[in-house]
Write a protein that holds these residues in place. Structure first.
Motif, PDB file in Angstrom:
ATOM      1  N   GLN A  43      57.232   8.203  54.458  1.00  0.00           N
ATOM      2  CA  GLN A  43      56.541   8.800  55.540  1.00  0.00           C
ATOM      3  C   GLN A  43      56.587  10.430  55.315  1.00  0.00           C
ATOM      4  OE1 GLN A  43      58.647   8.924  59.579  1.00  0.00           O
ATOM      5  NE2 GLN A  43      60.652   7.955  58.422  1.00  0.00           N
ATOM      6  N   TYR A  44      57.696  10.720  54.639  1.00  0.00           N
ATOM      7  CA  TYR A  44      57.719  12.263  54.395  1.00  0.00           C
ATOM      8  C   TYR A  44      56.945  12.837  53.071  1.00  0.00           C
ATOM      9  CZ  TYR A  44      61.943  11.240  57.236  1.00  0.00           C
ATOM     10  OH  TYR A  44      62.618  10.828  58.285  1.00  0.00           O
ATOM     11  N   VAL A  45      56.403  12.059  52.617  1.00  0.00           N
ATOM     12  CA  VAL A  45      55.632  12.375  51.290  1.00  0.00           C
ATOM     13  C   VAL A  45      54.395  13.626  51.667  1.00  0.00           C
ATOM     14  CG1 VAL A  45      54.165  11.783  49.337  1.00  0.00           C
ATOM     15  CG2 VAL A  45      56.113  10.643  49.682  1.00  0.00           C
ATOM     16  N   PRO A  46      53.585  13.016  52.762  1.00  0.00           N
ATOM     17  CA  PRO A  46      52.450  14.055  52.789  1.00  0.00           C
ATOM     18  C   PRO A  46      52.854  15.171  53.355  1.00  0.00           C
ATOM     19  CG  PRO A  46      52.023  11.658  53.740  1.00  0.00           C
ATOM     20  CD  PRO A  46      53.507  11.779  53.126  1.00  0.00           C
ATOM     21  N   ILE A  47      53.718  15.358  54.405  1.00  0.00           N
ATOM     22  CA  ILE A  47      54.305  16.612  54.845  1.00  0.00           C
ATOM     23  C   ILE A  47      55.031  17.496  53.844  1.00  0.00           C
ATOM     24  CG2 ILE A  47      56.618  16.066  55.766  1.00  0.00           C
ATOM     25  CD1 ILE A  47      53.976  18.229  57.583  1.00  0.00           C
ATOM     26  N   VAL A  48      55.761  16.994  52.917  1.00  0.00           N
ATOM     27  CA  VAL A  48      56.249  17.615  51.830  1.00  0.00           C
ATOM     28  C   VAL A  48      55.091  18.370  50.933  1.00  0.00           C
ATOM     29  CG1 VAL A  48      57.776  17.510  49.811  1.00  0.00           C
ATOM     30  CG2 VAL A  48      58.495  16.522  51.770  1.00  0.00           C
ATOM     31  N   SER A  49      54.190  17.451  50.482  1.00  0.00           N
ATOM     32  CA  SER A  49      53.026  17.733  49.564  1.00  0.00           C
ATOM     33  C   SER A  49      52.445  18.820  50.393  1.00  0.00           C
ATOM     34  CB  SER A  49      52.224  16.450  49.534  1.00  0.00           C
ATOM     35  OG  SER A  49      52.914  15.275  48.991  1.00  0.00           O
ATOM     36  N   TYR A  50      52.202  18.724  51.743  1.00  0.00           N
ATOM     37  CA  TYR A  50      51.469  19.946  52.465  1.00  0.00           C
ATOM     38  C   TYR A  50      52.045  21.203  52.003  1.00  0.00           C
ATOM     39  CZ  TYR A  50      50.195  22.984  56.331  1.00  0.00           C
ATOM     40  OH  TYR A  50      50.151  24.047  57.154  1.00  0.00           O
ATOM     41  N   LEU A  51      53.346  21.263  51.995  1.00  0.00           N
ATOM     42  CA  LEU A  51      54.071  22.517  51.891  1.00  0.00           C
ATOM     43  C   LEU A  51      54.237  23.048  50.485  1.00  0.00           C
ATOM     44  CD1 LEU A  51      56.939  22.260  54.567  1.00  0.00           C
ATOM     45  CD2 LEU A  51      55.030  23.867  54.740  1.00  0.00           C
ATOM     46  N   GLY A  52      54.380  21.836  49.491  1.00  0.00           N
ATOM     47  CA  GLY A  52      54.571  22.157  48.376  1.00  0.00           C
ATOM     48  C   GLY A  52      53.827  22.401  47.079  1.00  0.00           C
ATOM     49  N   LEU A  53      52.531  21.480  47.548  1.00  0.00           N
ATOM     50  CA  LEU A  53      51.365  21.600  46.383  1.00  0.00           C
ATOM     51  C   LEU A  53      50.927  23.123  46.039  1.00  0.00           C
ATOM     52  CD1 LEU A  53      49.201  18.684  47.468  1.00  0.00           C
ATOM     53  CD2 LEU A  53      50.587  18.852  45.452  1.00  0.00           C
ATOM     54  N   GLY A  54      50.818  23.777  46.951  1.00  0.00           N
ATOM     55  CA  GLY A  54      50.362  25.384  46.712  1.00  0.00           C
ATOM     56  C   GLY A  54      51.479  25.957  45.971  1.00  0.00           C
ATOM     57  N   LEU A  55      52.536  25.778  46.185  1.00  0.00           N
ATOM     58  CA  LEU A  55      53.600  26.198  45.274  1.00  0.00           C
ATOM     59  C   LEU A  55      53.523  26.089  43.835  1.00  0.00           C
ATOM     60  CD1 LEU A  55      56.800  26.238  47.841  1.00  0.00           C
ATOM     61  CD2 LEU A  55      55.076  27.993  47.189  1.00  0.00           C
ATOM     62  N   ALA A  56      53.054  24.529  43.634  1.00  0.00           N
ATOM     63  CA  ALA A  56      53.035  24.123  42.075  1.00  0.00           C
ATOM     64  C   ALA A  56      51.596  24.270  41.584  1.00  0.00           C
ATOM     65  CB  ALA A  56      52.916  22.484  42.475  1.00  0.00           C
ATOM     66  N   GLY A  57      50.999  25.193  42.173  1.00  0.00           N
ATOM     67  CA  GLY A  57      49.566  25.849  41.721  1.00  0.00           C
ATOM     68  C   GLY A  57      48.486  25.118  42.031  1.00  0.00           C
ATOM     69  N   VAL A  58      48.185  24.228  42.913  1.00  0.00           N
ATOM     70  CA  VAL A  58      47.067  23.411  43.607  1.00  0.00           C
ATOM     71  C   VAL A  58      46.559  24.595  44.451  1.00  0.00           C
ATOM     72  CG1 VAL A  58      46.277  21.545  44.874  1.00  0.00           C
ATOM     73  CG2 VAL A  58      47.968  21.159  43.088  1.00  0.00           C
ATOM     74  N   LYS A  59      45.448  24.794  44.369  1.00  0.00           N
ATOM     75  CA  LYS A  59      44.566  25.617  45.289  1.00  0.00           C
ATOM     76  C   LYS A  59      44.678  25.410  46.649  1.00  0.00           C
ATOM     77  CE  LYS A  59      40.345  28.415  45.636  1.00  0.00           C
ATOM     78  NZ  LYS A  59      38.838  28.514  45.294  1.00  0.00           N
ATOM     79  N   ALA A  60      44.918  26.243  47.576  1.00  0.00           N
ATOM     80  CA  ALA A  60      45.125  25.682  49.146  1.00  0.00           C
ATOM     81  C   ALA A  60      44.374  26.856  50.058  1.00  0.00           C
ATOM     82  CB  ALA A  60      46.561  25.797  49.399  1.00  0.00           C
ATOM     83  N   GLU A  61      44.237  26.447  51.309  1.00  0.00           N
ATOM     84  CA  GLU A  61      43.343  27.271  51.937  1.00  0.00           C
ATOM     85  C   GLU A  61      44.162  28.395  52.373  1.00  0.00           C
ATOM     86  OE1 GLU A  61      40.126  27.183  52.989  1.00  0.00           O
ATOM     87  OE2 GLU A  61      39.951  25.594  51.561  1.00  0.00           O
ATOM     88  N   HIS A  62      45.474  28.328  52.650  1.00  0.00           N
ATOM     89  CA  HIS A  62      46.450  29.279  53.138  1.00  0.00           C
ATOM     90  C   HIS A  62      47.520  29.584  52.133  1.00  0.00           C
ATOM     91  CE1 HIS A  62      44.571  27.312  56.547  1.00  0.00           C
ATOM     92  NE2 HIS A  62      44.331  28.736  56.966  1.00  0.00           N
ATOM     93  N   GLY A  63      48.326  30.655  52.247  1.00  0.00           N
ATOM     94  CA  GLY A  63      49.434  30.946  51.762  1.00  0.00           C
ATOM     95  C   GLY A  63      50.706  30.095  52.211  1.00  0.00           C
ATOM     96  N   PHE A  64      51.753  30.043  51.760  1.00  0.00           N
ATOM     97  CA  PHE A  64      52.898  29.176  51.995  1.00  0.00           C
ATOM     98  C   PHE A  64      53.147  29.688  53.252  1.00  0.00           C
ATOM     99  CE2 PHE A  64      57.352  28.619  52.228  1.00  0.00           C
ATOM    100  CZ  PHE A  64      57.445  27.045  52.084  1.00  0.00           C
ATOM    101  N   VAL A  65      53.409  30.977  53.854  1.00  0.00           N
ATOM    102  CA  VAL A  65      53.880  31.329  55.015  1.00  0.00           C
ATOM    103  C   VAL A  65      53.137  30.721  56.007  1.00  0.00           C
ATOM    104  CG1 VAL A  65      54.289  33.135  56.463  1.00  0.00           C
ATOM    105  CG2 VAL A  65      54.993  33.520  54.130  1.00  0.00           C
ATOM    106  N   ASP A  66      51.710  30.941  55.801  1.00  0.00           N
ATOM    107  CA  ASP A  66      50.649  30.295  56.824  1.00  0.00           C
ATOM    108  C   ASP A  66      50.989  28.935  56.994  1.00  0.00           C
ATOM    109  OD1 ASP A  66      50.017  32.875  57.276  1.00  0.00           O
ATOM    110  OD2 ASP A  66      47.731  32.378  56.884  1.00  0.00           O
ATOM    111  N   ARG A  67      51.008  28.510  55.779  1.00  0.00           N
ATOM    112  CA  ARG A  67      51.228  26.425  55.956  1.00  0.00           C
ATOM    113  C   ARG A  67      52.450  26.474  56.609  1.00  0.00           C
ATOM    114  NH1 ARG A  67      50.238  27.097  50.498  1.00  0.00           N
ATOM    115  NH2 ARG A  67      52.178  26.029  49.822  1.00  0.00           N
TER     116      ARG A  67
END
Length: 211
Positions: A43-67
């Motif tokens: 159950q925790y995988v999606p929310i961790v992915s939401y925060l972490g994928l951008g840090l791993a280099g996946v293109k995100a809509e927002h920066g980490f602070v906004d996320r």
């Protein structure tokens, strides 16, 4: 639609829909098998992915602070609404453990993460997050902790509160005077320079100005 369906079944179709669905899960699908606990972890995988994928280099809509801000607002809204429903509605679980069945906390938590992933990274990653969310919802019925109406309402509530965070992101940043940054967005930061000739009316010469 998920919220309305969950409320409708809970209020008007508990005996005719919730009951038979629970019986099918327990007698046909589970058939006396052991309770499976992996839904407590995935159950925790999606929310961790939401925060972490951008840090791993996946293109995100927002920066980490906004996320982080958006996710925090969404989770606070979800926690307040879900907890209030559990306390006020007082719905017995199918396994009889307590009266906090409606809505499913596992389901609303995993679906808020799935919708945040979809909004931030698109359906490519969102489809995987929603597959995990659906698995958790099914397992809550399989393990006899929730009725069908609990997970339907929980899924809709998770999706709705993900958007509450989106709606309140910019007003919150303005209120707290937080500036936008691309750090952790998976996007490369580029520096652009422009050169243009200018004239000097005093000396009559020309030179190049750059910015």
């Amino acid at each position: 639609a998920l919220i309305a369906t969950g409320i409708g079944i809970h209020c008007f179709g508990h005996e005719s829909i919730d009951g038979p669905v629970n019986t099918w899960f327990q007698e046909r699908l589970r058939a006396g098998g052991p309770e499976l606990h992996f839904d407590n972890y995935i159950q925790y995988v999606p929310i961790v992915s939401y925060l972490g994928l951008g840090l791993a280099g996946v293109k995100a809509e927002h920066g980490f602070v906004d996320r982080l801000i958006q996710g925090t607002i969404s989770c606070l809204a979800l926690g307040a609404i879900s907890w209030t429903c559990k306390e006020v509605i007082n719905s017995p679980r199918p396994n009889g453990v307590d009266n906090k069945s409606f809505p499913s906390g596992h389901t609303d938590w995993v679906f808020i993460g799935a919708e945040l992933v979809r909004m931030e990274y698109g359906w490519g990653w969102g489809a995987g997050a929603y597959a995990i969310a659906t698995t958790v919802a099914v397992m809550r019925n399989y393990n006899n902790w929730h009725w069908l109406s609990d997970v339907l309402f929980g899924a809709g509530l998770g999706i709705l509160t993900a958007h509450i965070g989106e709606w309140l992101l910019e007003p919150t940043k303005r209120l707290l005077n937080i500036h936008t940054t691309d750090w952790g967005s998976g996007r490369r930061t580029t520096v652009q320079a422009a050169f243009a000739p200018t004239g000097d009316p005093v000396r009559g010469g020309g030179r190049a100005a750059h910015a």
